[in-house]
Design a protein around this motif. Structure first.
Motif, PDB file in Angstrom:
ATOM      1  N   ALA A 167       0.806  -1.225   0.000  1.00  0.00           N
ATOM      2  CA  ALA A 167       0.000   0.000   0.000  1.00  0.00           C
ATOM      3  C   ALA A 167       0.837   1.271   0.000  1.00  0.00           C
ATOM      4  CB  ALA A 167      -0.941   0.003   1.207  1.00  0.00           C
ATOM      5  N   ILE A 168       2.080   1.185   0.488  1.00  0.00           N
ATOM      6  CA  ILE A 168       2.890   2.401   0.624  1.00  0.00           C
ATOM      7  C   ILE A 168       4.051   2.484  -0.363  1.00  0.00           C
ATOM      8  CG2 ILE A 168       2.324   2.553   3.084  1.00  0.00           C
ATOM      9  CD1 ILE A 168       5.208   1.558   3.657  1.00  0.00           C
ATOM     10  N   VAL A 169       4.232   1.471  -1.210  1.00  0.00           N
ATOM     11  CA  VAL A 169       5.435   1.395  -2.043  1.00  0.00           C
ATOM     12  C   VAL A 169       5.584   2.601  -2.963  1.00  0.00           C
ATOM     13  CG1 VAL A 169       4.304   0.043  -3.869  1.00  0.00           C
ATOM     14  CG2 VAL A 169       6.786  -0.143  -3.533  1.00  0.00           C
ATOM     15  N   HIS A 170       4.482   3.244  -3.339  1.00  0.00           N
ATOM     16  CA  HIS A 170       4.546   4.381  -4.269  1.00  0.00           C
ATOM     17  C   HIS A 170       4.439   5.723  -3.556  1.00  0.00           C
ATOM     18  CE1 HIS A 170       0.432   3.347  -3.451  1.00  0.00           C
ATOM     19  NE2 HIS A 170      -0.028   4.408  -4.058  1.00  0.00           N
ATOM     20  N   SER A 171       4.621   5.711  -2.229  1.00  0.00           N
ATOM     21  CA  SER A 171       4.589   6.942  -1.415  1.00  0.00           C
ATOM     22  C   SER A 171       3.310   7.746  -1.653  1.00  0.00           C
ATOM     23  CB  SER A 171       5.819   7.813  -1.709  1.00  0.00           C
ATOM     24  OG  SER A 171       7.011   7.117  -1.426  1.00  0.00           O
ATOM     25  N   PRO A 172       2.146   7.164  -1.374  1.00  0.00           N
ATOM     26  CA  PRO A 172       0.885   7.865  -1.628  1.00  0.00           C
ATOM     27  C   PRO A 172       0.690   9.030  -0.668  1.00  0.00           C
ATOM     28  CG  PRO A 172       0.467   5.875  -0.370  1.00  0.00           C
ATOM     29  CD  PRO A 172       1.922   5.839  -0.742  1.00  0.00           C
ATOM     30  N   THR A 173      -0.057  10.033  -1.117  1.00  0.00           N
ATOM     31  CA  THR A 173      -0.392  11.150  -0.235  1.00  0.00           C
ATOM     32  C   THR A 173      -1.635  10.857   0.594  1.00  0.00           C
ATOM     33  OG1 THR A 173      -1.643  12.191  -2.040  1.00  0.00           O
ATOM     34  CG2 THR A 173       0.651  12.874  -1.738  1.00  0.00           C
ATOM     35  N   LEU A 174      -2.430   9.859   0.172  1.00  0.00           N
ATOM     36  CA  LEU A 174      -3.591   9.407   0.934  1.00  0.00           C
ATOM     37  C   LEU A 174      -3.516   7.893   1.065  1.00  0.00           C
ATOM     38  CD1 LEU A 174      -6.350   9.859   2.301  1.00  0.00           C
ATOM     39  CD2 LEU A 174      -7.407   9.674   0.029  1.00  0.00           C
ATOM     40  N   LEU A 175      -3.518   7.427   2.300  1.00  0.00           N
ATOM     41  CA  LEU A 175      -3.429   6.000   2.567  1.00  0.00           C
ATOM     42  C   LEU A 175      -4.722   5.540   3.228  1.00  0.00           C
ATOM     43  CD1 LEU A 175      -1.613   3.474   2.537  1.00  0.00           C
ATOM     44  CD2 LEU A 175      -0.719   4.190   4.771  1.00  0.00           C
ATOM     45  N   LEU A 176      -5.417   4.599   2.591  1.00  0.00           N
ATOM     46  CA  LEU A 176      -6.692   4.080   3.078  1.00  0.00           C
ATOM     47  C   LEU A 176      -6.486   2.664   3.590  1.00  0.00           C
ATOM     48  CD1 LEU A 176      -8.963   5.303   0.120  1.00  0.00           C
ATOM     49  CD2 LEU A 176      -8.509   6.468   2.299  1.00  0.00           C
ATOM     50  N   LEU A 177      -6.794   2.448   4.854  1.00  0.00           N
ATOM     51  CA  LEU A 177      -6.546   1.162   5.500  1.00  0.00           C
ATOM     52  C   LEU A 177      -7.840   0.648   6.113  1.00  0.00           C
ATOM     53  CD1 LEU A 177      -3.309   2.282   7.416  1.00  0.00           C
ATOM     54  CD2 LEU A 177      -3.412   1.189   5.170  1.00  0.00           C
ATOM     55  N   ASP A 178      -8.321  -0.483   5.630  1.00  0.00           N
ATOM     56  CA  ASP A 178      -9.586  -1.043   6.105  1.00  0.00           C
ATOM     57  C   ASP A 178      -9.312  -2.117   7.158  1.00  0.00           C
ATOM     58  OD1 ASP A 178     -12.214  -1.690   6.419  1.00  0.00           O
ATOM     59  OD2 ASP A 178     -12.526  -2.451   4.393  1.00  0.00           O
ATOM     60  N   GLU A 179      -9.562  -1.772   8.426  1.00  0.00           N
ATOM     61  CA  GLU A 179      -9.337  -2.676   9.557  1.00  0.00           C
ATOM     62  C   GLU A 179      -7.930  -3.287   9.508  1.00  0.00           C
ATOM     63  OE1 GLU A 179     -11.673  -3.457  11.973  1.00  0.00           O
ATOM     64  OE2 GLU A 179     -13.661  -3.199  11.091  1.00  0.00           O
ATOM     65  N   PRO A 180      -6.882  -2.447   9.441  1.00  0.00           N
ATOM     66  CA  PRO A 180      -5.526  -2.987   9.241  1.00  0.00           C
ATOM     67  C   PRO A 180      -4.979  -3.759  10.434  1.00  0.00           C
ATOM     68  CG  PRO A 180      -5.419  -0.653   9.731  1.00  0.00           C
ATOM     69  CD  PRO A 180      -6.876  -0.986   9.551  1.00  0.00           C
TER      70      PRO A 180
END
Length: 214
Positions: A118-131
């Protein structure tokens, strides 16, 4: 940046809300804008997503999975992608297991691989569903350490949960019930809104859930 928690009992609409931010579900009323635009179901290189159910390829290694999704997110330059994949795997402390297939990993390691994806592309918005669901306490603490580090960078993190252990670690909370936001604010603001200065976040959640019935 902020860590924003979408909190509610099972069935409150948390996953649906995350899916609306991704453009996978359309709201029945009103509008949603992400980065000033209506969300699209096509993959965005500004958004990272970690679903409840793993989307990892079980036969592939940790490194192969992270590299595959880096390509999907548009990290096309081979040198940049190789570095991004290495950084993401090291960030979740799986470098020593990078060549192991997903089938060989424990549940917690699979969760960590999903976070790396989920973070490999350095997103500016990270959405985590029940991580953090189903994680052992030590792995949960490790995840929250990672989230805290990410929130100090450019990323805004939006995650869903139904546990108070997650709520106390976030900057802002949205309490959901039956698909509706019944309260929104900082942990302090929500505790204060109960009228009891000694109230906990659990007290605040129960207060707003009860008020929704009136």
């Amino acid at each position: 940046m902020k860590i924003i928690l979408i909190m509610g009992l099972p069935g409150a609409g948390k996953t649906t809300f995350i899916r609306m931010l991704l453009g996978l579900v359309r709201p029945q009323s009103g509008n949603i804008l992400v980065h000033g635009k209506v969300p699209s179901s096509s993959i965005s290189n500004q958004i990272g997503y970690m679903p409840q159910l793993s989307s990892l390829y079980q036969e592939l290694s940790v490194r192969e999975n992270v590299d595959f999704f880096a390509r999907m997110y548009g990290v096309s330059n081979r040198v940049d992608r190789s570095q991004a994949v290495e950084d993401a795997i090291k960030f979740v402390d799986l470098w020593d297991r990078r060549n192991d297939s997903i089938l060989k990993l424990s549940g917690g390691m699979k969760q960590r691989t999903s976070l790396a994806v989920a973070i490999v592309h350095s997103p500016t918005l990270l959405l985590l569903d029940e991580p953090t669901i189903g994680l052992d306490p030590d792995i949960r603490a490790n995840f929250w350490q990672r989230f805290g580090e990410m929130s100090k960078s450019k990323s805004t993190i939006v995650l869903s949960s139904h546990t108070m252990d997650d709520a106390v670690r976030c900057h802002r909370l949205a309490f959901l019930r039956d698909g509706q936001v019944i309260a929104l604010g900082t942990p302090m603001e929500l505790r204060t809104a109960t009228g009891n200065p000694d109230s906990s976040l659990e007290d605040a959640f129960l207060y707003f859930i009860g008020r929704a019935d009136t």
